[in-house]
Motif scaffolding. Sequence first.
Motif, PDB file in Angstrom:
ATOM      1  N   ARG A  22     -18.170 -15.608   6.491  1.00  0.00           N
ATOM      2  CA  ARG A  22     -18.448 -14.473   5.694  1.00  0.00           C
ATOM      3  C   ARG A  22     -17.349 -13.775   5.541  1.00  0.00           C
ATOM      4  NH1 ARG A  22     -23.816 -13.466   5.573  1.00  0.00           N
ATOM      5  NH2 ARG A  22     -23.664 -11.258   5.984  1.00  0.00           N
ATOM      6  N   ARG A  23     -16.167 -14.076   5.319  1.00  0.00           N
ATOM      7  CA  ARG A  23     -15.010 -13.614   5.251  1.00  0.00           C
ATOM      8  C   ARG A  23     -14.632 -13.849   3.621  1.00  0.00           C
ATOM      9  NH1 ARG A  23     -10.279 -15.427   8.823  1.00  0.00           N
ATOM     10  NH2 ARG A  23     -11.154 -13.802  10.133  1.00  0.00           N
ATOM     11  N   LYS A  24     -14.157 -12.759   3.026  1.00  0.00           N
ATOM     12  CA  LYS A  24     -13.458 -12.580   1.714  1.00  0.00           C
ATOM     13  C   LYS A  24     -12.086 -12.137   1.735  1.00  0.00           C
ATOM     14  CE  LYS A  24     -15.084 -13.617  -1.888  1.00  0.00           C
ATOM     15  NZ  LYS A  24     -16.123 -12.710  -2.594  1.00  0.00           N
ATOM     16  N   ALA A  25     -10.922 -12.825   1.035  1.00  0.00           N
ATOM     17  CA  ALA A  25      -9.633 -12.281   1.158  1.00  0.00           C
ATOM     18  C   ALA A  25      -9.279 -12.364  -0.355  1.00  0.00           C
ATOM     19  CB  ALA A  25      -8.819 -13.562   1.949  1.00  0.00           C
ATOM     20  N   VAL A  26      -8.526 -11.444  -0.751  1.00  0.00           N
ATOM     21  CA  VAL A  26      -8.287 -11.111  -2.220  1.00  0.00           C
ATOM     22  C   VAL A  26      -6.984 -10.429  -2.062  1.00  0.00           C
ATOM     23  CG1 VAL A  26     -10.745 -11.102  -2.769  1.00  0.00           C
ATOM     24  CG2 VAL A  26      -9.520  -8.737  -2.232  1.00  0.00           C
ATOM     25  N   ARG A  27      -6.405 -10.423  -3.232  1.00  0.00           N
ATOM     26  CA  ARG A  27      -5.321  -9.590  -3.872  1.00  0.00           C
ATOM     27  C   ARG A  27      -5.659  -8.418  -4.923  1.00  0.00           C
ATOM     28  NH1 ARG A  27      -0.474 -13.558  -5.378  1.00  0.00           N
ATOM     29  NH2 ARG A  27      -1.936 -14.221  -6.490  1.00  0.00           N
ATOM     30  N   ALA A  30      -4.016  -3.729  -9.545  1.00  0.00           N
ATOM     31  CA  ALA A  30      -4.347  -3.469 -10.758  1.00  0.00           C
ATOM     32  C   ALA A  30      -4.824  -1.974 -10.704  1.00  0.00           C
ATOM     33  CB  ALA A  30      -5.256  -4.337 -11.732  1.00  0.00           C
ATOM     34  N   GLY A  31      -4.657  -1.262  -9.481  1.00  0.00           N
ATOM     35  CA  GLY A  31      -5.162   0.165  -9.334  1.00  0.00           C
ATOM     36  C   GLY A  31      -6.653   0.081  -8.791  1.00  0.00           C
ATOM     37  N   GLU A  32      -7.064  -0.851  -8.326  1.00  0.00           N
ATOM     38  CA  GLU A  32      -8.551  -0.868  -7.794  1.00  0.00           C
ATOM     39  C   GLU A  32      -8.479   0.392  -6.415  1.00  0.00           C
ATOM     40  OE1 GLU A  32      -7.629  -4.802  -9.441  1.00  0.00           O
ATOM     41  OE2 GLU A  32      -6.635  -3.669  -8.079  1.00  0.00           O
ATOM     42  N   THR A  33      -9.587   0.769  -6.514  1.00  0.00           N
ATOM     43  CA  THR A  33      -9.977   1.805  -5.487  1.00  0.00           C
ATOM     44  C   THR A  33     -10.464   0.997  -3.900  1.00  0.00           C
ATOM     45  OG1 THR A  33     -12.334   2.139  -5.876  1.00  0.00           O
ATOM     46  CG2 THR A  33     -10.563   3.372  -6.920  1.00  0.00           C
ATOM     47  N   ALA A  34     -10.400   1.758  -2.929  1.00  0.00           N
ATOM     48  CA  ALA A  34     -10.959   0.942  -1.758  1.00  0.00           C
ATOM     49  C   ALA A  34     -12.475   0.904  -2.289  1.00  0.00           C
ATOM     50  CB  ALA A  34     -10.804   1.982  -0.597  1.00  0.00           C
ATOM     51  N   VAL A  51      -7.805  -7.471   2.124  1.00  0.00           N
ATOM     52  CA  VAL A  51      -7.103  -7.171   0.995  1.00  0.00           C
ATOM     53  C   VAL A  51      -5.755  -7.080   1.023  1.00  0.00           C
ATOM     54  CG1 VAL A  51      -7.998  -5.059   0.875  1.00  0.00           C
ATOM     55  CG2 VAL A  51      -7.392  -6.222  -1.130  1.00  0.00           C
ATOM     56  N   LEU A  52      -4.828  -7.494   0.128  1.00  0.00           N
ATOM     57  CA  LEU A  52      -3.443  -7.166  -0.150  1.00  0.00           C
ATOM     58  C   LEU A  52      -3.466  -6.157  -1.431  1.00  0.00           C
ATOM     59  CD1 LEU A  52      -1.389 -10.375   0.712  1.00  0.00           C
ATOM     60  CD2 LEU A  52      -1.129  -8.243   1.882  1.00  0.00           C
ATOM     61  N   SER A  53      -3.026  -5.168  -1.223  1.00  0.00           N
ATOM     62  CA  SER A  53      -2.744  -4.190  -2.395  1.00  0.00           C
ATOM     63  C   SER A  53      -1.644  -3.464  -2.695  1.00  0.00           C
ATOM     64  CB  SER A  53      -3.964  -2.863  -1.990  1.00  0.00           C
ATOM     65  OG  SER A  53      -3.198  -2.039  -1.176  1.00  0.00           O
ATOM     66  N   ARG A 165       3.533   0.716  -1.834  1.00  0.00           N
ATOM     67  CA  ARG A 165       4.261  -0.630  -1.189  1.00  0.00           C
ATOM     68  C   ARG A 165       2.967  -1.362  -1.033  1.00  0.00           C
ATOM     69  NH1 ARG A 165       7.712   3.526   0.245  1.00  0.00           N
ATOM     70  NH2 ARG A 165       9.760   2.814   0.603  1.00  0.00           N
ATOM     71  N   ILE A 166       3.320  -2.654  -0.940  1.00  0.00           N
ATOM     72  CA  ILE A 166       2.247  -3.679  -0.455  1.00  0.00           C
ATOM     73  C   ILE A 166       1.747  -3.376   0.823  1.00  0.00           C
ATOM     74  CG2 ILE A 166       1.969  -6.266  -0.301  1.00  0.00           C
ATOM     75  CD1 ILE A 166       4.211  -6.916  -2.149  1.00  0.00           C
ATOM     76  N   GLU A 167       0.494  -3.250   0.838  1.00  0.00           N
ATOM     77  CA  GLU A 167      -0.170  -2.916   2.265  1.00  0.00           C
ATOM     78  C   GLU A 167      -1.229  -3.959   2.273  1.00  0.00           C
ATOM     79  OE1 GLU A 167       1.053  -0.951   4.130  1.00  0.00           O
ATOM     80  OE2 GLU A 167       1.687   0.763   3.310  1.00  0.00           O
TER      81      GLU A 167
END
Length: 234
Positions: A22-27, A30-34, A51-53, A165-167
């Motif tokens: 039930r895990r989702k990992a994404v990058r 493009a300015g997405e919000t939390a 998520v990496l943002s 920065r990448i977080e």
Amino acid sequence: MRYNINVLVGDFSMAGRAVSGRRKAVRRFAGETAASILAENDFGRGREVIVLSGGDFSSVDWIDALTDYIGPCHGVIATWTAAAAAADLDRVERWIGENRILSCEWIVDRSFQNRQPAICQAFRDRFGDASIRVAATHAKFSLLWNDDGWRVVALTSANLNQNSRIEFFHAADDADLFTQMREMVDDIFAAQQLGLGFESDAGAAMALKALKRKALTERAEREGIGVMSEVSLR
């Protein structure tokens, strides 16, 4: 018997566990919000999002978005520093005033006071020493929970403030992980008297030493060495 930390190293890490389906990992760069990231990845009961943002939102934005799902809740916020985030501290204080956050405990690093004493004092005046512990810490995480059964752990690479920065951001409604993290927080709060961590480096070191001492004792018992009467910690 006396054990030196250089000989017997304490391990107070969380237990290993299987990867959840039930895990989702994404990058998202493009300015997405939390809020949009949590929504598009179906965050909810028993769900986990990683998520990496590109630094488009702060840890406080992440917590804010999580409370939209959880509702009124209690919180723990651990951060290396809150010095650069006066506006974010304003938001946390406003959440408390609005009963969005019912109570808030803090774990911060000793260097916060050394680098920004005026801001640190204002932080203490706002939230009170009973709600704050000072430790030798670089960990950034939050715990959010309420009587409706939510037990959310949020792990981040970011401090409170937004940083271009990448977080890394993570959130999981996971009772087992929450319990382990909550126990560690309780140990930190129990190890240090009110305000002591602000007074000296020795006071701030108490929390980490207490965690190591407990882990060393448990390890000695587990390996049949016997309960240690004294532990030498540096």
